[in-house]
Design a protein around this motif. Structure first.
Motif, mmCIF file in Angstrom:
data_model
loop_
_atom_site.group_PDB
_atom_site.id
_atom_site.type_symbol
_atom_site.label_atom_id
_atom_site.label_comp_id
_atom_site.label_asym_id
_atom_site.label_seq_id
_atom_site.Cartn_x
_atom_site.Cartn_y
_atom_site.Cartn_z
ATOM 1 N N UNK A 7 0.822 -1.211 0.000
ATOM 2 C CA UNK A 7 0.000 0.000 0.000
ATOM 3 C C UNK A 7 0.855 1.261 0.000
ATOM 4 N N UNK A 8 2.077 1.175 -0.478
ATOM 5 C CA UNK A 8 2.999 2.318 -0.614
ATOM 6 C C UNK A 8 3.559 2.783 0.720
ATOM 7 N N UNK A 9 3.458 1.932 1.763
ATOM 8 C CA UNK A 9 3.990 2.324 3.066
ATOM 9 C C UNK A 9 5.511 2.403 3.090
ATOM 10 N N UNK A 10 6.168 1.697 2.168
ATOM 11 C CA UNK A 10 7.625 1.570 2.255
ATOM 12 C C UNK A 10 8.359 2.326 1.140
ATOM 13 N N UNK A 11 7.686 3.200 0.422
ATOM 14 C CA UNK A 11 8.347 3.924 -0.656
ATOM 15 C C UNK A 11 9.464 4.825 -0.135
ATOM 16 N N UNK A 12 9.335 5.288 1.083
ATOM 17 C CA UNK A 12 10.361 6.151 1.686
ATOM 18 C C UNK A 12 11.090 5.449 2.828
ATOM 19 N N UNK A 13 11.277 4.157 2.680
ATOM 20 C CA UNK A 13 11.924 3.371 3.733
ATOM 21 C C UNK A 13 13.445 3.510 3.718
ATOM 22 N N UNK A 14 14.011 3.982 2.604
ATOM 23 C CA UNK A 14 15.465 3.916 2.464
ATOM 24 C C UNK A 14 16.247 4.662 3.545
ATOM 25 N N UNK A 15 15.808 5.833 4.096
ATOM 26 C CA UNK A 15 16.588 6.434 5.184
ATOM 27 C C UNK A 15 16.655 5.527 6.415
ATOM 28 N N UNK A 16 15.545 4.819 6.697
ATOM 29 C CA UNK A 16 15.528 3.875 7.811
ATOM 30 C C UNK A 16 16.526 2.746 7.568
ATOM 31 N N UNK A 17 16.606 2.274 6.332
ATOM 32 C CA UNK A 17 17.519 1.177 5.997
ATOM 33 C C UNK A 17 18.972 1.626 6.051
ATOM 34 N N UNK A 18 19.249 2.849 5.638
ATOM 35 C CA UNK A 18 20.609 3.384 5.754
ATOM 36 C C UNK A 18 21.027 3.451 7.213
ATOM 37 N N UNK A 19 20.105 3.889 8.061
ATOM 38 C CA UNK A 19 20.396 3.957 9.490
ATOM 39 C C UNK A 19 20.622 2.564 10.065
ATOM 40 N N UNK A 258 19.736 -6.951 5.553
ATOM 41 C CA UNK A 258 18.927 -6.630 6.724
ATOM 42 C C UNK A 258 17.656 -7.458 6.682
ATOM 43 N N UNK A 259 17.300 -8.071 7.799
ATOM 44 C CA UNK A 259 16.097 -8.893 7.856
ATOM 45 C C UNK A 259 14.960 -8.115 8.505
ATOM 46 N N UNK A 260 13.803 -8.130 7.826
ATOM 47 C CA UNK A 260 12.635 -7.439 8.362
ATOM 48 C C UNK A 260 12.219 -8.063 9.694
ATOM 49 N N UNK A 261 11.895 -7.208 10.644
ATOM 50 C CA UNK A 261 11.501 -7.681 11.960
ATOM 51 C C UNK A 261 12.668 -7.844 12.919
ATOM 52 N N UNK A 262 13.867 -7.994 12.372
ATOM 53 C CA UNK A 262 15.070 -8.134 13.194
ATOM 54 C C UNK A 262 15.921 -6.879 13.120
ATOM 55 N N UNK A 263 16.214 -6.444 11.908
ATOM 56 C CA UNK A 263 17.082 -5.279 11.714
ATOM 57 C C UNK A 263 16.305 -4.000 11.429
ATOM 58 N N UNK A 264 15.078 -4.116 10.995
ATOM 59 C CA UNK A 264 14.257 -2.942 10.700
ATOM 60 C C UNK A 264 12.799 -3.378 10.722
ATOM 61 N N UNK A 265 11.917 -2.383 10.843
ATOM 62 C CA UNK A 265 10.477 -2.638 10.773
ATOM 63 C C UNK A 265 9.940 -1.949 9.533
ATOM 64 N N UNK A 266 9.399 -2.720 8.623
ATOM 65 C CA UNK A 266 8.961 -2.166 7.364
ATOM 66 C C UNK A 266 7.613 -1.489 7.386
ATOM 67 N N UNK A 267 6.930 -1.491 8.550
ATOM 68 C CA UNK A 267 5.548 -0.991 8.553
ATOM 69 C C UNK A 267 5.330 0.203 9.459
ATOM 70 N N UNK A 268 6.022 0.283 10.577
ATOM 71 C CA UNK A 268 5.689 1.326 11.561
ATOM 72 C C UNK A 268 6.466 2.598 11.293
#
Length: 268
Positions: A7-19, A258-268
């Motif tokens: 639902x387009x929640x993760x289109x701007x996820x990249x700053x979180x992933x860089x962190x 990076x594993x979702x739920x372990x290294x980052x949260x893709x939804x919140x």
């Protein structure tokens, strides 16, 4: 590259992933975001969300709640003062399907041709895109082709789509499915190889319901993995051996995985 936009929640996820990867985000503000979504019933929203982002407009709304899983729906339910009882999973799902039955009945699929998809894919190879966000309404794999998609109404709320026979039957909570529809499949490995340069900084988010078991081996086999700097992924056991895939990434690539739920949260 968001290979499962949902639902387009993760289109701007990249700053979180860089962190999460402990990388300095300074000077990395010129990202181009290319997203894919397999479900033609979700694609209209992602198309609108992409347009709005490019125009600086607010996020489009949905007539029903969007989440990424049953636990995430429970979190959404609690955030909204618990309109549905959530002590029991089935009771929670049944309540949401009943509450938003009319809105779910009104959902219509997005229909596009191969020329439309090809034109969107070509934006990456053209160099710097005139728009930051580009949406490709197609599924991804290690080969081009077509596949039949079955979208159920519960999947719209939980953010999921299936091919025939690979998802549990949830009719006991009132779930039903829309008619099957054929969608285009894009060889994302070949597209990456011909569209990007080795010195590009590439972040890939891969939550693609099992297709990772074909795409990651293809990335390694072709050497395209060398183009990827960060891979944020979720592995789905229904598609293969997740332990084997994790070891392949660790032993055969230099990708920061990076594993979702372990290294980052893709939804919140």
């Amino acid at each position: 590259l968001d290979l499962g936009a949902n639902w387009a929640q993760t289109l701007d996820l990249y700053p979180t992933l860089l962190h999460a990867a402990k990388m300095d985000a300074a000077g990395m503000k010129d990202f181009e975001v290319y997203s894919f979504e397999a479900s033609p019933y979700i694609s209209p929203h992602v198309e609108k969300a992409t347009f709005n982002r490019n125009q600086g407009l607010p996020e489009p709304t949905l007539p029903f709640p969007k989440s990424g899983s049953t636990p995430d729906l429970k979190r959404v339910n609690q955030k909204n003062n618990k309109p549905c009882p959530d002590a029991d999973r089935d009771e929670l799902l049944r309540c949401y399907l009943k509450t938003f039955a009319a809105q779910l009945d009104e959902v219509k699929p997005m229909s596009v041709g191969s020329n439309f998809i090809s034109s969107r894919l070509a934006r990456a190879a053209a160099g710097v895109s005139s728009e930051k966000y580009t949406f490709i309404p197609a599924a991804v794999s290690d080969h081009d082709g077509h596949m039949d998609i079955i979208q159920c109404k519960l999947g719209l709320i939980l953010g999921g789509v299936s091919t025939k026979g690979d998802s549990p039957n949830m009719t006991h909570v009132g779930d039903s499915c829309y008619p099957p529809i054929q969608v285009q499949v894009v060889d994302v490995v070949s597209w990456m190889e011909r569209s990007f340069a080795k010195d590009d900084f590439i972040v890939v988010k891969m939550d693609i319901e099992g297709a990772e078991h074909s795409i990651i081996p293809s990335l390694i086999r072709t050497g395209v993995h060398r183009m990827i700097d960060i891979l944020a992924w979720e592995c789905h056991p229904k598609g293969g051996d997740c332990g084997f895939l994790s070891n392949e990434l660790r032993l055969l690539t230099n990708i920061t995985a990076l594993q979702e739920g372990k290294d980052y949260n893709g939804w919140r």
